[in-house]
Design an enzyme around this catalytic site. Sequence first.
Site, short mmCIF file in Angstrom:
data_model
loop_
_atom_site.label_atom_id
_atom_site.label_comp_id
_atom_site.label_asym_id
_atom_site.label_seq_id
_atom_site.Cartn_x
_atom_site.Cartn_y
_atom_site.Cartn_z
N ALA A 186 43.97 39.45 21.23
CA ALA A 186 43.81 38.82 22.41
C ALA A 186 44.81 39.08 23.83
CB ALA A 186 44.02 37.17 22.06
N CYS A 239 54.89 31.78 19.28
CA CYS A 239 55.02 33.03 20.27
C CYS A 239 56.20 32.85 20.88
CB CYS A 239 54.02 33.19 21.18
SG CYS A 239 52.30 33.66 20.38
#
Length: 358
Positions: free
Chosen positions: A72, A304
């Site tokens: 993504a 993340c």
Amino acid sequence: MIYLDYQATTPLAPEARDAMLRWLDGPGGTGFGNPHSAHRMGRQARAAIELARDQVAALFPPNGRVIFTGGATEALNLAIRGSGRGGTVSYSAIEHSAVGDTAQDAGKSHVLNVANTGQCNTKQDLPADTRLVCVMQVNNEIGTIQPTIEWHRKAKGAGALFLCDAVQAYGRIEVTGADMIAISAHKFHGPKGIGALWVRDGVDLHEVQTGGGQEFGLRSGTLSPALIAGMGAAAAEAKERMEQDREHVENLWRRARELFGDWTVNGSEEARWHGNLNIRRDGLDVARLMSDVRDVMFSAGSACASGSGRPSHVLKAIGLSDRQAKSSIRLGFGRYTTLEEIEAAASRINAAAEAQGL
């Protein structure tokens, strides 16, 4: 171990694994061909990719094409950088850093505020020179579902394109309409290292990664038949059992809310994907909690950003203080989570929190 981190990644579906195996053949096999080669093995590999492309496209709106990417993040970069130059990229304050950092690096950018419910406020104005609006469908940290239909309308009214990060929505709920949509296979029980950008017919992009131009002249690099076949199989399985998965998640959510009833939920409980429970206890030492409950896999925020030491930008954007943000945890569950796992995890997490005097 109990896995409750579905927003970070999901277990590989058996159907996806089975679909991948043929295309991982070594010497003596026939599945390792380059899908861009003209010979028989190449054509077979290409056919597997095109089947998977159709399977992935089946969960997108009609009248668009699927461009395979490495994930993504690459898809979002292609959308933001490849959709134009000049003008402003407007994005919500709770977008993934793959959107926010890329928008800032690509040129002028503008941050759209969000309410304390965790939804991007549709009453605010866009800069006059906005060329692209980016609002995700389901937030990865707090699970809130965004008013993407209204933001799509606002983008069109401003003469801008609309990009939607549907990483946490694809395979779980109907994907919103947009001009471009980014997804990642490992968030819906496919393999890591493969994603896609869906592009509406009529939207022009320019390549940002030059080379052989294998994907419609927009994304260079040899495609992986194994990863793409796995992604296609995962998409097909998600489409087949979407309602079943949704009902299962609702049952898990209801039980989790009972078990964590004295914790505060971050963001709206209603406008939310219920496979994401982001909660807090004021004063909680999350690092200690994670150390004390090592057999339960959960997150202190977005995977993340973990290890950065910074409070979550999403939790800050909905009005939490640094202290409140750092006292929050995220529990993510889905298709392969059992009710017994939710109950066992809650028992251990609650006991560890109470041991801190909370």
